[in-house]
Motif scaffolding. Structure first.
Motif, short mmCIF file in Angstrom:
data_model
loop_
_atom_site.label_atom_id
_atom_site.label_comp_id
_atom_site.label_asym_id
_atom_site.label_seq_id
_atom_site.Cartn_x
_atom_site.Cartn_y
_atom_site.Cartn_z
N PHE A 1 -2.69 6.14 -8.14
CA PHE A 1 -3.82 6.39 -7.25
C PHE A 1 -4.71 5.15 -7.17
O PHE A 1 -5.12 4.73 -6.09
CB PHE A 1 -4.63 7.58 -7.76
N PRO B 1 0.69 5.57 -2.09
CA PRO B 1 0.54 6.88 -1.46
C PRO B 1 1.83 7.68 -1.47
O PRO B 1 1.83 8.89 -1.69
CB PRO B 1 0.12 6.55 -0.03
N ILE C 1 -3.41 9.29 9.11
CA ILE C 1 -2.90 7.94 9.35
C ILE C 1 -1.58 8.02 10.11
O ILE C 1 -1.28 7.19 10.97
CB ILE C 1 -2.78 7.14 8.03
N THR D 1 -15.63 4.39 -2.11
CA THR D 1 -15.30 4.97 -0.82
C THR D 1 -16.43 4.78 0.20
O THR D 1 -16.20 4.76 1.40
CB THR D 1 -14.94 6.46 -1.00
N GLY E 1 -3.14 2.64 -5.05
CA GLY E 1 -3.22 3.04 -3.64
C GLY E 1 -4.59 2.80 -3.06
O GLY E 1 -4.74 2.30 -1.93
N THR F 1 -4.83 13.92 -0.46
CA THR F 1 -3.85 12.87 -0.18
C THR F 1 -2.98 13.26 1.01
O THR F 1 -2.63 12.42 1.83
CB THR F 1 -2.94 12.61 -1.40
N HIS G 1 0.82 -1.21 0.00
CA HIS G 1 0.00 0.00 0.00
C HIS G 1 0.86 1.26 0.00
O HIS G 1 0.65 2.16 -0.81
CB HIS G 1 -0.92 -0.02 1.21
N GLY H 1 -5.45 0.15 -0.22
CA GLY H 1 -5.89 0.77 1.04
C GLY H 1 -7.15 0.12 1.56
O GLY H 1 -7.34 -0.04 2.78
N ILE H 2 -8.05 -0.26 0.65
CA ILE H 2 -9.28 -0.92 1.09
C ILE H 2 -8.93 -2.23 1.78
O ILE H 2 -9.49 -2.58 2.82
CB ILE H 2 -10.22 -1.11 -0.10
N MET I 1 -6.32 -2.72 3.47
CA MET I 1 -5.85 -2.34 4.79
C MET I 1 -7.01 -2.18 5.77
O MET I 1 -6.95 -2.65 6.90
CB MET I 1 -5.08 -1.02 4.75
N SER I 2 -8.07 -1.49 5.36
CA SER I 2 -9.13 -1.21 6.34
C SER I 2 -9.81 -2.49 6.81
O SER I 2 -10.34 -2.53 7.91
CB SER I 2 -10.17 -0.23 5.82
N PHE J 1 -10.57 10.91 2.17
CA PHE J 1 -10.83 9.96 1.10
C PHE J 1 -11.90 10.43 0.14
O PHE J 1 -11.75 10.33 -1.08
CB PHE J 1 -11.21 8.60 1.67
N THR K 1 1.65 9.30 -4.71
CA THR K 1 0.56 10.25 -4.98
C THR K 1 0.61 11.48 -4.08
O THR K 1 0.22 12.56 -4.52
CB THR K 1 -0.82 9.57 -4.85
N ILE K 2 1.06 11.32 -2.82
CA ILE K 2 1.06 12.47 -1.91
C ILE K 2 1.84 13.63 -2.55
O ILE K 2 1.35 14.75 -2.64
CB ILE K 2 1.69 12.11 -0.55
N PHE L 1 -7.80 -4.90 9.83
CA PHE L 1 -7.95 -4.75 11.28
C PHE L 1 -8.96 -5.76 11.80
O PHE L 1 -8.75 -6.39 12.82
CB PHE L 1 -8.43 -3.33 11.62
N GLU M 1 -10.59 13.41 -2.09
CA GLU M 1 -9.72 13.08 -3.20
C GLU M 1 -10.45 12.20 -4.22
O GLU M 1 -10.28 12.39 -5.42
CB GLU M 1 -8.43 12.40 -2.72
C1 HEM Z 1 -3.16 0.59 8.50
C2 HEM Z 1 -2.99 1.62 7.87
C3 HEM Z 1 -3.74 2.14 6.68
C4 HEM Z 1 -5.05 1.99 6.29
C5 HEM Z 1 -6.15 1.22 6.98
C6 HEM Z 1 -5.22 2.72 5.07
C7 HEM Z 1 -6.40 2.79 4.35
C8 HEM Z 1 -6.53 3.41 3.12
C9 HEM Z 1 -7.67 3.34 2.25
C10 HEM Z 1 -8.95 2.59 2.54
C11 HEM Z 1 -7.40 4.07 1.13
C12 HEM Z 1 -8.30 4.26 -0.09
C13 HEM Z 1 -9.06 5.53 0.03
C14 HEM Z 1 -10.05 5.77 -1.09
O1 HEM Z 1 -10.97 4.97 -1.24
O2 HEM Z 1 -9.88 6.75 -1.80
C15 HEM Z 1 -6.10 4.64 1.32
C16 HEM Z 1 -5.48 5.51 0.47
C17 HEM Z 1 -4.44 6.32 0.87
N1 HEM Z 1 -3.58 6.08 1.92
FE1 HEM Z 1 -3.73 4.56 3.20
N2 HEM Z 1 -4.05 3.33 4.74
C18 HEM Z 1 -3.11 2.99 5.71
C19 HEM Z 1 -1.79 3.40 5.76
C20 HEM Z 1 -1.36 4.54 5.10
C21 HEM Z 1 -0.13 5.23 5.36
C22 HEM Z 1 0.88 4.84 6.39
C23 HEM Z 1 -0.10 6.32 4.53
C24 HEM Z 1 0.91 7.39 4.33
C25 HEM Z 1 1.67 7.89 5.09
C26 HEM Z 1 -1.31 6.30 3.77
C27 HEM Z 1 -1.67 7.27 2.87
C28 HEM Z 1 -2.70 7.13 1.99
C29 HEM Z 1 -2.99 8.07 0.93
C30 HEM Z 1 -2.23 9.37 0.65
C31 HEM Z 1 -4.09 7.57 0.23
C32 HEM Z 1 -4.77 8.25 -0.94
C33 HEM Z 1 -4.97 7.37 -2.08
C34 HEM Z 1 -3.73 7.10 -2.83
O3 HEM Z 1 -2.92 8.01 -2.98
O4 HEM Z 1 -3.57 5.99 -3.27
N3 HEM Z 1 -2.04 5.20 4.13
N4 HEM Z 1 -5.58 4.21 2.54
#
Ligand code: HEM
Ligand code: HDD
Ligand code: HEM
Lengths: 456, 336
Positions: free
Chosen positions: A62, A22, A143, B64, A65, A136, A18, A69-70, A72-73, A103, A25-26, A76, A106
């Motif tokens: 993106f 990010p 987080i 989302t 990411g 982002t 994951h 990220g999904i 990741m959620s 979220f 993208t950040i 837990f 963006e």
């Molecule tokens: C356990 C930890 C994490 C969870 C549960 C998590 C969850 C998610 C989810 C669900 C999304 C998708 C959001 C969407 O639908 O648009 C996402 C995207 C993103 N996450 Fe994570 N995340 C985690 C860790 C991190 C970390 C450590 C960072 C950065 C320092 C981070 C930065 C971002 C960013 C900037 C996005 C925006 C979408 C992208 O650029 O791809 N996340 N995250």
């Protein structure tokens, strides 16, 4: 292997995958905004050319990411139910604010940013680009707040084994948050700078010498050269903060077993957790004391202080922390050398004057930001073990009671998917670069019909 | 009423409502995205591009809502979150991998070398299929009380199939609205073929739930509740008939009311969903854990509520903005 270790590997694999995207993208969001604003101000087409190429990389990153990220959620709940049950009152609101303030912002404006240019006025398109970049960064903020709180928890009380928030200000602005957030943002900008520099150098080498490539290469190299000293300075500050709050992590990073003064900096060593000593040390005398306390005879904590009366080890496994820290710092030093050398050459001779080895060096360092970022996170996260929330919840107590075989099967499935996608991602970036270099108009239409290819 | 004086009583209720709302929005919005993916094998190359064009600017925001729903479950009912997700460990993993494939296939099919495009089209379909099937499966398991016995798994497989057909149906109604010409005619046919999936699915869940628990049976079939509830099944029946009639006559003259099937399908989801919510309330883990037992500390819920009350209308506002900007018939996606 048992459920605990498998779940840890699975979480580590998922978050590692994951964070790669990010991290891109950040910063890339802000870089695109910069290109767009330069174009608005100067009207020069080269900025738009750079924008058009990199917006594609942004869209691809993106998507990667978001989908990871999904995953990741859900992790837990599927693997770490003890986490939410114990600290849910604190982690919950922070994650909820991430979804609500970042979220959606963006995700909604991404559509307008990518596909809306011909449908909305110019200012709204620029605004959408800004909001995506801002979103982002907000995601990263929330987080990182949560993650930093897990390292330096405060502002809560424990009632019947469950954390209850008492002071939200203290929770959000916990002691390690500002350092970690700043270090992460800089890491993201460096990752993007080297990505842009590397891909632009690649295009230059294979003959795509357009004005857009030139301006992207220059912006990226100058950006990297400016930011890397800041990053090294921030890293030092971050380390001092960690020394104060998580001394056992610093002891592991330095592979220092006995607390004492005049601790040397180890350039190489093979830490042996069983024998509790290092083998094959190569060291610079006093340097660790000097870096961490700014005195040659300053006292640095040792790992032997973190062993309980009954022999229970309360510090992380040393080798992984020790080595990942060295990989990060080593990459940082390489970034410093290459970016300054390239910037100096650029200032004197321009892009045309860059010697081949420098260009190849840039190509080789295309993904160096990923390497340093992952190594840094491994230092941070493994360095916190055996705790999940420092001093509050141990990793062992949070893990789900699912059969090991089940975790093993999903772990393998994720690893296969991730390996394929990572390969495809890197190939596609270089494929896009090659097409652009061949002078093909980068047609964003899903269907690459017979596009007339202008002669080179 | 003193219910409102004690936040430990009304906060869990409000959060259950918010969670239900975001799940409903999710199944409608991402439902049509997934449906479009499910219909992919039936479309030719050009149609595929237009279908992608019809969901391209939206799918990310649509997805989302799932993040928000699981986030609310996680933050408001942590104990239930663990219990539900560990019980559904494998289908959740299948869904996640499906969502991953679906989401990245979007980007890759447009950017990868043309030789790979067929492969990514397949990945897009496969991802949508995995996601819909596993969601339907989880729905079935949830209704059956999250226990893995053979009859329950069999029932869940059935709901998996029905939900998949249901999603392709709502996907088809979306394509009807966003397309014209031959593709629209095709989509009308798809919708006619899919409406039964929805009917059977809703029917199966409605028929099964009362038999799983005496409590739910009594909630529906005791007097006078049955009378108050009568509008729900009647409304659903009316919507099904309406859909059937409309689909047979479409396309209407000058493409008027091309949104009608999609709107009616949404109404149908909403009534079905309302019925389910009524059945399960106050349980969040069926027959085991109520929302009141599973809820987080009121202070934490309150902090989130404040944010939600401010932010949710904003989110709705800019989501509507996005849907307005990209209204009308789908065009091919272009970055400029
Ligand atoms: C356990 C930890 C994490 C969870 C549960 C998590 C969850 C998610 C989810 C669900 C999304 C998708 C959001 C969407 O639908 O648009 C996402 C995207 C993103 N996450 Fe994570 N995340 C985690 C860790 C991190 C970390 C450590 C960072 C950065 C320092 C981070 C930065 C971002 C960013 C900037 C996005 C925006 C979408 C992208 O650029 O791809 N996340 N995250
Ligand atoms: C481009 C990426 C990058 C580069 C070049 C560096 N770092 Fe870093 N570092 C990170 C990216 C990163 C990171 C991935 O972003 C971490 C993980 C958690 C965090 O906040 O930052 C990190 C963590 C991290 C930690 C762990 C702190 C903790 O969690 O307790 C320390 C002590 C440093 N860094 C120090 C440095 C030093 C002295 C560097 C000098 C070269 C350096 N970093 C370069
Ligand atoms: C808010 C953000 C984060 C949260 C909530 C979080 C939480 C966790 C959890 C629950 C574990 C499991 C315990 C364990 O495996 O030992 C873990 C471990 C781990 N995390 Fe994080 N993490 C976050 C950010 C990150 C990021 C961005 C990375 C970067 C790649 C990362 C890398 C790891 C790794 C490698 C492990 C495994 C450590 C080990 O096996 O010893 N984490 N973290």
């Amino acid at each position: 292997m048992d459920t605990l270790i498998l779940s840890r590997i699975q979480f580590g694999a998922n978050i590692s995958f994951h964070i790669l995207f990010p991290t891109i993208t950040i910063a890339l969001g802000w870089v695109l905004l910069f290109f767009k604003l330069r174009f608005n101000a100067t009207g020069e087409d080269r900025w738009m050319e750079a924008y058009r190429f990199w917006v594609k990389v942004f869209a691809l990153s993106f998507a990667m990411g978001v989908v990871s990220g999904i995953t990741m959620s859900f992790q837990f709940g599927t693997n770490w139910p003890g986490f939410m049950e114990t600290v849910g009152n604190i982690a919950g609101p922070l994650l909820a604010y991430e979804v609500l303030t970042a979220f959606f912002l963006e995700a909604v404006f991404l559509g307008i940013m990518l596909f809306g240019a011909s449908r909305v006025p110019g200012w709204l398109h620029t605004l959408a680009t800004f909001l995506v970049a801002f979103g982002t960064t907000m995601s990263a903020f929330w987080i990182i707040v949560l993650n930093s709180w897990m390292h330096t928890p405060q502002g809560f009380e424990m009632i019947d084994g469950v954390a209850h928030a008492t002071d939200w200000w203290a929770i959000i602005f916990n002691p390690s948050m500002p350092y970690r957030f700043a270090h992460m943002l800089l890491a993201s900008f460096l990752t993007v700078s080297f990505l842009i520099a590397g891909v632009s150098a690649f295009r230059w080498i294979i003959g795509g010498r357009t004005a857009g490539v030139r301006v992207a290469l220059k912006s990226a190299v100058y950006g990297a050269a400016l930011l890397i000293p800041l990053q090294i300075y921030m890293g030092d500050m971050h380390g001092l903060n960690t020394l104060e709050h998580q001394p056992q992590k610093i002891a592991a990073m330095e592979a220092n077993w006995e607390t004492g003064p005049n601790v040397p900096l180890l350039l190489f060593a093979i830490p042996d957790d069983a024998a509790r000593e290092n083998r094959f040390e190569i060291a610079i005398p006093n340097l660790a004391s000097l870096i961490l306390t700014h005195h040659a005879d300053g006292v640095v904590p040792g790992l032997n202080d973190f062993v309980g009366e009954d022999g229970e080890v309360l510090h992380p496994r040393v080798a992984a922390v020790f080595w990942s820290f060295r990989v990060m710092v080593g990459t940082g030093v390489a970034m410093l050398l290459l970016s300054w050398a390239t910037a100096a050459l650029l200032l004197r001779r321009g892009v045309e004057g860059l010697p081949r080895p420098v260009l190849y060096g840039l190509v080789g360092m295309t993904f160096s930001g990923w390497l340093a970022t992952l190594a840094g996170w491994y230092t941070t996260e493994i360095g916190r073990q055996p705790w999940l929330v420092q001093g509050v919840l141990s990793t062992r107590d949070a893990v789900a009671d699912v059969p090991a075989a089940m975790v093993a099967s999903t772990l393998i499935a994720y690893l296969v998917v991730y390996a394929l996608l990572l390969g495809a991602y890197i190939l596609v970036i270089f494929y896009l670069a090659r097409r652009a270099a061949r002078g093909e108009k980068l047609d964003p239409r899903p269907e690459p019909r017979a596009v007339p290819i202008p002669a080179e | 009423m003193d219910m409102f004086s004690d936040p430990a009583l009304w906060l869990p209720f409000v959060f259950a409502g918010l969670m239900g709302l975001s799940i409903l929005i999710y199944v409608v919005l991402d439902g049509f995205d997934l449906g479009v993916g499910l219909l992919f094998p039936f479309a030719n190359e050009g149609e595929k591009d237009r279908m992608i064009g019809s969901i391209g600017p939206f799918w990310d925001a649509n997805e989302t809502w799932l993040v928000l729903a699981v986030g609310l479950l996680l933050v408001a009912f942590p104990a239930a979150h663990g219990a539900i997700l560990t019980a559904l460990y494998l289908p959740v993993a299948v869904m996640l991998i499906g969502l991953i494939l679906r989401g990245v296939a979007f980007e890759f099919r447009a950017k990868a070398p043309p030789e790979w495009k067929r492969l990514w089209n397949r990945a897009f379909f496969a991802g949508s299929l995995m996601t819909s099937m596993s969601q339907g499966f989880m729905l079935g398991m949830y209704v059956m009380g999250l226990t893995w016995t053979l009859p329950h798994v069999a029932f869940a497989l059935l709901t998996a199939a029905f939900l998949t057909v249901g999603y392709s149906f709502i996907g088809a109604t979306w394509v009807i609205h966003k397309s014209d010409g031959l593709l629209q005619l095709k989509a009308i046919d798809w919708a006619k073929g899919g409406v039964w999936g929805l009917v059977l699915g809703i029917g199966a869940v409605s028929a099964a739930t009362p038999y799983v628990s005496v409590r739910i049976f009594d909630k529906w079939f005791s007097w006078p509740e049955a009378l108050y509830l009568a509008p729900l099944p009647l409304l659903s029946a009316a919507l099904v008939v309406g859909l059937w009639v409309a689909l047979r006559r479409m396309p209407f003259d000058r493409d008027r009311r091309s949104w009608l099937p999609f709107a009616m399908a949404t109404g149908l989801w909403a009534t079905a969903f309302g019925g389910m919510a009524y059945s399960f309330y106050p349980y969040v883990v069926p027959e085991k854990l109520t929302i009141y037992e599973a809820a987080s500390a009121p202070e934490s819920l309150f902090i989130i509520l404040v944010g939600t009350v401010v932010v949710l209308p904003t989110i709705l506002g800019y989501s509507i903005l996005a849907f307005t900007i990209f209204r009308g018939k789908a065009r091919e996606l272009r970055y400029d």
